[in-house]
Design a protein around this motif. Sequence first.
Motif, PDB file in Angstrom:
ATOM      1  N   LEU A  53       1.060  -1.376  -0.208  1.00 52.91           N
ATOM      2  CA  LEU A  53      -0.322  -0.680  -0.036  1.00 52.91           C
ATOM      3  C   LEU A  53       0.635   1.229  -0.063  1.00 52.91           C
ATOM      4  O   LEU A  53       2.098   1.514   0.886  1.00 52.91           O
ATOM      5  N   VAL A  54       0.261   2.381  -0.901  1.00 53.53           N
ATOM      6  CA  VAL A  54       1.363   3.730  -0.995  1.00 53.53           C
ATOM      7  C   VAL A  54       0.469   4.231  -0.119  1.00 53.53           C
ATOM      8  O   VAL A  54      -0.524   4.778  -1.034  1.00 53.53           O
ATOM      9  N   ASP A  55       0.955   5.225   0.175  1.00 53.12           N
ATOM     10  CA  ASP A  55       0.434   6.089   0.605  1.00 53.12           C
ATOM     11  C   ASP A  55       0.795   7.245   0.858  1.00 53.12           C
ATOM     12  O   ASP A  55       1.430   7.988   1.606  1.00 53.12           O
ATOM     13  N   LYS A  56       0.939   8.344  -0.200  1.00 55.94           N
ATOM     14  CA  LYS A  56       0.841   9.810   0.409  1.00 55.94           C
ATOM     15  C   LYS A  56       0.484  10.403   0.882  1.00 55.94           C
ATOM     16  O   LYS A  56      -1.209  10.961   1.417  1.00 55.94           O
ATOM     17  N   GLN A  57       0.884  11.544   1.683  1.00 56.07           N
ATOM     18  CA  GLN A  57       0.660  12.016   2.692  1.00 56.07           C
ATOM     19  C   GLN A  57       0.705  13.747   3.046  1.00 56.07           C
ATOM     20  O   GLN A  57       1.518  13.556   1.721  1.00 56.07           O
ATOM     21  N   GLY A  58       0.186  14.606   3.530  1.00 49.59           N
ATOM     22  CA  GLY A  58      -0.093  15.828   3.654  1.00 49.59           C
ATOM     23  C   GLY A  58      -0.458  16.365   2.281  1.00 49.59           C
ATOM     24  O   GLY A  58      -1.116  15.485   1.280  1.00 49.59           O
ATOM     25  N   LEU A  59      -0.493  17.486   2.369  1.00 49.11           N
ATOM     26  CA  LEU A  59      -1.239  18.936   1.528  1.00 49.11           C
ATOM     27  C   LEU A  59      -0.107  18.263   0.292  1.00 49.11           C
ATOM     28  O   LEU A  59      -1.195  18.283  -1.355  1.00 49.11           O
ATOM     29  N   THR A  60       0.850  18.356   0.010  1.00 54.47           N
ATOM     30  CA  THR A  60       1.454  18.488  -0.817  1.00 54.47           C
ATOM     31  C   THR A  60       2.017  16.419  -1.964  1.00 54.47           C
ATOM     32  O   THR A  60       2.170  16.500  -3.059  1.00 54.47           O
ATOM     33  N   GLY A  61       2.006  15.898  -0.700  1.00 52.79           N
ATOM     34  CA  GLY A  61       1.937  14.416  -1.036  1.00 52.79           C
ATOM     35  C   GLY A  61       3.220  14.256  -0.509  1.00 52.79           C
ATOM     36  O   GLY A  61       4.547  13.194  -1.969  1.00 52.79           O
ATOM     37  N   SER A  62       4.270  14.918  -0.442  1.00 51.58           N
ATOM     38  CA  SER A  62       5.595  14.655  -0.889  1.00 51.58           C
ATOM     39  C   SER A  62       6.611  13.790   0.594  1.00 51.58           C
ATOM     40  O   SER A  62       6.969  12.746   0.097  1.00 51.58           O
ATOM     41  N   LYS A  63       4.954  13.530   1.652  1.00 57.26           N
ATOM     42  CA  LYS A  63       5.478  12.130   2.668  1.00 57.26           C
ATOM     43  C   LYS A  63       5.228  11.020   2.274  1.00 57.26           C
ATOM     44  O   LYS A  63       3.714  10.874   1.816  1.00 57.26           O
ATOM     45  N   THR A  64       5.305  10.011   1.712  1.00 55.96           N
ATOM     46  CA  THR A  64       5.419   8.635   1.236  1.00 55.96           C
ATOM     47  C   THR A  64       5.022   7.539   2.219  1.00 55.96           C
ATOM     48  O   THR A  64       6.436   7.379   2.201  1.00 55.96           O
ATOM     49  N   GLU A  65       4.053   6.948   2.346  1.00 59.95           N
ATOM     50  CA  GLU A  65       4.184   5.634   3.657  1.00 59.95           C
ATOM     51  C   GLU A  65       4.340   4.226   2.884  1.00 59.95           C
ATOM     52  O   GLU A  65       3.029   4.113   1.775  1.00 59.95           O
ATOM     53  N   TYR A  66       4.745   3.191   2.750  1.00 63.24           N
ATOM     54  CA  TYR A  66       5.087   2.042   1.510  1.00 63.24           C
ATOM     55  C   TYR A  66       4.302   0.968   2.461  1.00 63.24           C
ATOM     56  O   TYR A  66       5.384   0.688   3.885  1.00 63.24           O
ATOM     57  N   LYS A  67       3.564   0.655   3.023  1.00 64.00           N
ATOM     58  CA  LYS A  67       3.180  -0.179   3.651  1.00 64.00           C
ATOM     59  C   LYS A  67       2.941  -1.699   3.449  1.00 64.00           C
ATOM     60  O   LYS A  67       2.640  -1.803   1.879  1.00 64.00           O
ATOM     61  N   SER A  68       3.783  -3.038   3.592  1.00 64.35           N
ATOM     62  CA  SER A  68       3.750  -3.995   2.612  1.00 64.35           C
ATOM     63  C   SER A  68       2.929  -4.991   4.357  1.00 64.35           C
ATOM     64  O   SER A  68       3.003  -5.052   5.231  1.00 64.35           O
ATOM     65  N   ILE A  69       2.164  -5.149   3.524  1.00 68.24           N
ATOM     66  CA  ILE A  69       1.565  -6.881   3.707  1.00 68.24           C
ATOM     67  C   ILE A  69       2.358  -8.306   3.483  1.00 68.24           C
ATOM     68  O   ILE A  69       1.227  -8.409   2.417  1.00 68.24           O
ATOM     69  N   ASN A  70       1.823  -9.312   4.029  1.00 67.86           N
ATOM     70  CA  ASN A  70       2.066 -10.591   4.419  1.00 67.86           C
ATOM     71  C   ASN A  70       0.592 -11.547   3.739  1.00 67.86           C
ATOM     72  O   ASN A  70       0.564 -11.157   4.593  1.00 67.86           O
ATOM     73  N   TYR A  71       0.623 -11.302   2.542  1.00 66.50           N
ATOM     74  CA  TYR A  71      -0.006 -12.367   2.508  1.00 66.50           C
ATOM     75  C   TYR A  71      -1.052 -13.733   3.509  1.00 66.50           C
ATOM     76  O   TYR A  71      -1.883 -13.511   3.442  1.00 66.50           O
ATOM     77  N   LYS A  72       0.202 -13.841   4.370  1.00 63.45           N
ATOM     78  CA  LYS A  72      -0.404 -15.117   5.465  1.00 63.45           C
ATOM     79  C   LYS A  72      -0.638 -14.003   6.288  1.00 63.45           C
ATOM     80  O   LYS A  72      -1.268 -14.627   7.384  1.00 63.45           O
ATOM     81  N   SER A  73      -0.334 -13.016   6.959  1.00 63.21           N
ATOM     82  CA  SER A  73      -1.268 -11.995   7.664  1.00 63.21           C
ATOM     83  C   SER A  73      -2.510 -11.818   7.376  1.00 63.21           C
ATOM     84  O   SER A  73      -2.852 -10.993   8.578  1.00 63.21           O
TER      85      SER A  73
END
Length: 126
Positions: A53-73
């Motif tokens: 999951l790629v989540d652009k944050q803030g008004l400008t979208g310059s900060k990005t969170e990359y969330k990795s979810i293992n299918y087993k979870s």
Amino acid sequence: MGLFSAILGNAGTVSKEDLLKDFGKLLIEGEDIELGFKLIRDTFIFTSKRLILVDKQGLTGSKTEYKSINYKSISRFSIETAGTFDLDAELKIWISGEAQPSIVKQFNKSVNVYDVQNVLAFHVLK
């Protein structure tokens, strides 16, 4: 309708080539992109190994969170198809140990939610 769906936060399919160009650096050796969708600024990618999951944050979208979810979870998931008068379909994913869905995404009618379900079922039910 595409812009209207994007404004409402609905997801549309993104080509594998575009996903590789933008997010190829996140992949490990032997990992392939199978399917990807983009919201207004956010993206989620089904790979052969995990869900990213790629989540652009803030008004400008310059900060990005990359969330990795293992299918087993992933303990369970559901899809709700778009009806005659509905604008979207919905995907809900529960992570092990959580009572409420951890991920809820809306898809516009251009996305075949059965394809999404198929990818998830393939990996989760292994």
